[in-house]
Write a protein that holds these residues in place. Sequence first.
Motif, PDB file in Angstrom:
ATOM      1  N   VAL A  96       0.863  -1.175   0.000  1.00  0.00           N
ATOM      2  CA  VAL A  96       0.000   0.000   0.000  1.00  0.00           C
ATOM      3  C   VAL A  96       0.901   1.227   0.000  1.00  0.00           C
ATOM      4  CG1 VAL A  96      -1.727   1.318   1.269  1.00  0.00           C
ATOM      5  CG2 VAL A  96      -1.843  -1.178   1.247  1.00  0.00           C
ATOM      6  N   TRP A  97       0.787   2.036  -1.035  1.00  0.00           N
ATOM      7  CA  TRP A  97       1.548   3.278  -1.126  1.00  0.00           C
ATOM      8  C   TRP A  97       0.585   4.433  -0.886  1.00  0.00           C
ATOM      9  CZ3 TRP A  97       4.516   2.378  -6.356  1.00  0.00           C
ATOM     10  CH2 TRP A  97       5.657   1.622  -6.110  1.00  0.00           C
ATOM     11  N   PRO A 143       0.756  15.255  -6.197  1.00  0.00           N
ATOM     12  CA  PRO A 143       0.572  14.706  -7.542  1.00  0.00           C
ATOM     13  C   PRO A 143       1.905  14.528  -8.264  1.00  0.00           C
ATOM     14  CG  PRO A 143      -0.047  17.016  -7.490  1.00  0.00           C
ATOM     15  CD  PRO A 143       0.276  16.626  -6.077  1.00  0.00           C
ATOM     16  N   GLY A 144       1.892  13.662  -9.248  1.00  0.00           N
ATOM     17  CA  GLY A 144       3.076  13.431 -10.060  1.00  0.00           C
ATOM     18  C   GLY A 144       3.089  12.020 -10.600  1.00  0.00           C
ATOM     19  N   MET A 187       0.372   7.232 -11.813  1.00  0.00           N
ATOM     20  CA  MET A 187       0.113   8.656 -12.025  1.00  0.00           C
ATOM     21  C   MET A 187      -0.811   9.118 -10.909  1.00  0.00           C
ATOM     22  SD  MET A 187       0.020   8.775 -16.141  1.00  0.00           S
ATOM     23  CE  MET A 187       0.377  10.497 -16.194  1.00  0.00           C
ATOM     24  N   VAL A 188      -0.327  10.032 -10.077  1.00  0.00           N
ATOM     25  CA  VAL A 188      -1.055  10.530  -8.921  1.00  0.00           C
ATOM     26  C   VAL A 188      -1.644  11.895  -9.287  1.00  0.00           C
ATOM     27  CG1 VAL A 188      -0.893  11.156  -6.496  1.00  0.00           C
ATOM     28  CG2 VAL A 188       0.555   9.326  -7.414  1.00  0.00           C
TER      29      VAL A 188
END
Length: 62
Positions: free
Chosen positions: A32-33, A38-39, A60-61
């Motif tokens: 679990v990350w 964002p990035g 992709m966040v």
Amino acid sequence: MRHVEMMRKMPDMQHTEPNMITLKPSQRGGIVWRFDKPGTVDFACLVPGHMEAGMVGKVMVE
């Protein structure tokens, strides 16, 4: 890619990081990350030859 080269030179190097998992053949597992910005995050298997065989991904966040 620098780490890939390091792994080729030291294939028995053991990693113990909280954001990794080591599995035996046919074993299943998960990680679990949690991302706080964002990035794009690239990831790959660190076992020599595995990245080249396609064990890579991109998250992709937003």
